[in-house]
Design a protein around this motif. Sequence first.
Motif, mmCIF file in Angstrom:
data_model
loop_
_atom_site.group_PDB
_atom_site.id
_atom_site.type_symbol
_atom_site.label_atom_id
_atom_site.label_comp_id
_atom_site.label_asym_id
_atom_site.label_seq_id
_atom_site.Cartn_x
_atom_site.Cartn_y
_atom_site.Cartn_z
ATOM 1 N N VAL A 116 36.627 32.832 42.563
ATOM 2 C CA VAL A 116 37.743 33.792 42.482
ATOM 3 C C VAL A 116 39.006 33.093 42.005
ATOM 4 O O VAL A 116 39.750 33.609 41.162
ATOM 5 C CB VAL A 116 37.956 34.471 43.853
ATOM 6 N N GLU A 117 39.253 31.906 42.533
ATOM 7 C CA GLU A 117 40.457 31.155 42.152
ATOM 8 C C GLU A 117 40.426 30.801 40.666
ATOM 9 O O GLU A 117 41.447 30.875 39.967
ATOM 10 C CB GLU A 117 40.545 29.877 43.006
ATOM 11 N N HIS A 118 39.256 30.435 40.185
ATOM 12 C CA HIS A 118 39.124 30.031 38.779
ATOM 13 C C HIS A 118 39.529 31.169 37.840
ATOM 14 O O HIS A 118 40.137 30.936 36.797
ATOM 15 C CB HIS A 118 37.683 29.599 38.490
ATOM 16 N N PHE A 119 39.170 32.390 38.207
ATOM 17 C CA PHE A 119 39.454 33.546 37.339
ATOM 18 C C PHE A 119 40.638 34.381 37.849
ATOM 19 O O PHE A 119 40.799 35.538 37.446
ATOM 20 C CB PHE A 119 38.205 34.431 37.218
ATOM 21 N N ALA A 120 41.451 33.805 38.707
ATOM 22 C CA ALA A 120 42.570 34.552 39.295
ATOM 23 C C ALA A 120 43.482 35.122 38.207
ATOM 24 O O ALA A 120 43.852 34.433 37.257
ATOM 25 C CB ALA A 120 43.368 33.639 40.218
ATOM 26 N N GLY A 121 43.810 36.395 38.366
ATOM 27 C CA GLY A 121 44.709 37.050 37.431
ATOM 28 C C GLY A 121 44.023 37.554 36.180
ATOM 29 O O GLY A 121 44.656 38.197 35.338
ATOM 30 N N ARG A 122 42.722 37.268 36.052
ATOM 31 C CA ARG A 122 41.978 37.770 34.887
ATOM 32 C C ARG A 122 40.580 38.247 35.295
ATOM 33 O O ARG A 122 39.628 38.156 34.531
ATOM 34 C CB ARG A 122 41.915 36.728 33.767
ATOM 35 N N VAL A 173 41.221 50.541 40.697
ATOM 36 C CA VAL A 173 40.960 49.295 39.979
ATOM 37 C C VAL A 173 41.958 48.265 40.489
ATOM 38 O O VAL A 173 43.165 48.542 40.585
ATOM 39 C CB VAL A 173 41.094 49.465 38.455
ATOM 40 N N HIS A 174 41.433 47.083 40.842
ATOM 41 C CA HIS A 174 42.302 46.058 41.415
ATOM 42 C C HIS A 174 41.955 44.685 40.866
ATOM 43 O O HIS A 174 40.838 44.438 40.389
ATOM 44 C CB HIS A 174 42.192 46.061 42.949
ATOM 45 N N PHE A 175 42.949 43.803 40.914
ATOM 46 C CA PHE A 175 42.682 42.387 40.652
ATOM 47 C C PHE A 175 41.869 41.843 41.821
ATOM 48 O O PHE A 175 42.067 42.235 42.972
ATOM 49 C CB PHE A 175 43.992 41.602 40.521
ATOM 50 N N ASP A 232 50.776 37.324 43.105
ATOM 51 C CA ASP A 232 50.084 38.395 43.827
ATOM 52 C C ASP A 232 50.754 39.749 43.638
ATOM 53 O O ASP A 232 50.528 40.680 44.405
ATOM 54 C CB ASP A 232 49.977 38.071 45.324
ATOM 55 N N GLN A 233 51.568 39.879 42.607
ATOM 56 C CA GLN A 233 52.270 41.128 42.310
ATOM 57 C C GLN A 233 51.837 41.626 40.931
ATOM 58 O O GLN A 233 51.867 40.876 39.957
ATOM 59 C CB GLN A 233 53.792 40.873 42.315
ATOM 60 N N VAL A 234 51.391 42.896 40.875
ATOM 61 C CA VAL A 234 51.018 43.490 39.596
ATOM 62 C C VAL A 234 52.283 43.822 38.816
ATOM 63 O O VAL A 234 53.217 44.435 39.359
ATOM 64 C CB VAL A 234 50.193 44.784 39.805
ATOM 65 N N PRO A 236 36.278 34.011 27.973
ATOM 66 C CA PRO A 236 36.842 35.359 28.052
ATOM 67 C C PRO A 236 38.295 35.363 28.520
ATOM 68 O O PRO A 236 38.721 34.509 29.305
ATOM 69 C CB PRO A 236 35.960 36.046 29.103
ATOM 70 N N GLY A 237 39.030 36.366 28.043
ATOM 71 C CA GLY A 237 40.372 36.582 28.557
ATOM 72 C C GLY A 237 40.357 37.407 29.826
ATOM 73 O O GLY A 237 41.342 37.472 30.558
#
Length: 224
Positions: free
Chosen positions: A102-108, A141-143, A199-201, A85-86
């Motif tokens: 969490v680290e594995h999917f960080a940012g997605r 909604v948050h990362f 860590d910045q959107v 998945p993206g």
Amino acid sequence: MGHDLLPVVVLISGAGTNLQALIDAAQAGTIPIRIAAVISNRPGAPGLARAERAGIPVHTLDHTAYPDRESFDEALQACIETYDPGLVVLAGFMRILTPGFVEHFAGRMLNIHPSLLPDFRGLRTHERALQAGIREHGASVHFVNNELDGGPVIMQARVPVLADDTPERLTARVQAREYELYPKVVGMFGEGRLKLEDDQVRLDGRPIRAPLDLDTIPDSPREK
């Protein structure tokens, strides 16, 4: 067009009402995603039937069958990765995730939380909002990061708190906004407009200074 759709895996534990909002938006073609699979940690979660009705593959990984959090998260990660998945979307997924996952999917990986974060992290948000006497409540909604409900907030939807509100009434009003909010954010991610860097959107390549507001969200540059 099909190959342009972002593959998304949705994780649920319960009724799957936010999942349904995403299914509806994806089927209507209003957001450029394809829900590749739905995974629940609870057997018989009602949301699984929603996915099956929509023809989406489902999996149940019962967390009680694993000796510890790490082994469950490893199995969950392996299951998710079979769909490449993206984006991973938590939609009422009632598990605290391990740092490695969490680290594995960080940012997605995204989560929706029923409060205007950073207020009222954790559970029973609507009751606590009423007890606090605030005038405005909502959803965010948050990362996802390793802080519970603490990842960088992308967008919020606000509702007024009314004098005669009960937790049930307030819940219903917030949920109605959640069903608009989550598809909007997931769609923007699918369009490539949202990114998490350091860590910045970022929206359309620019850092956002504060969470976006669902009611004032800027249009995609290519829509103008």
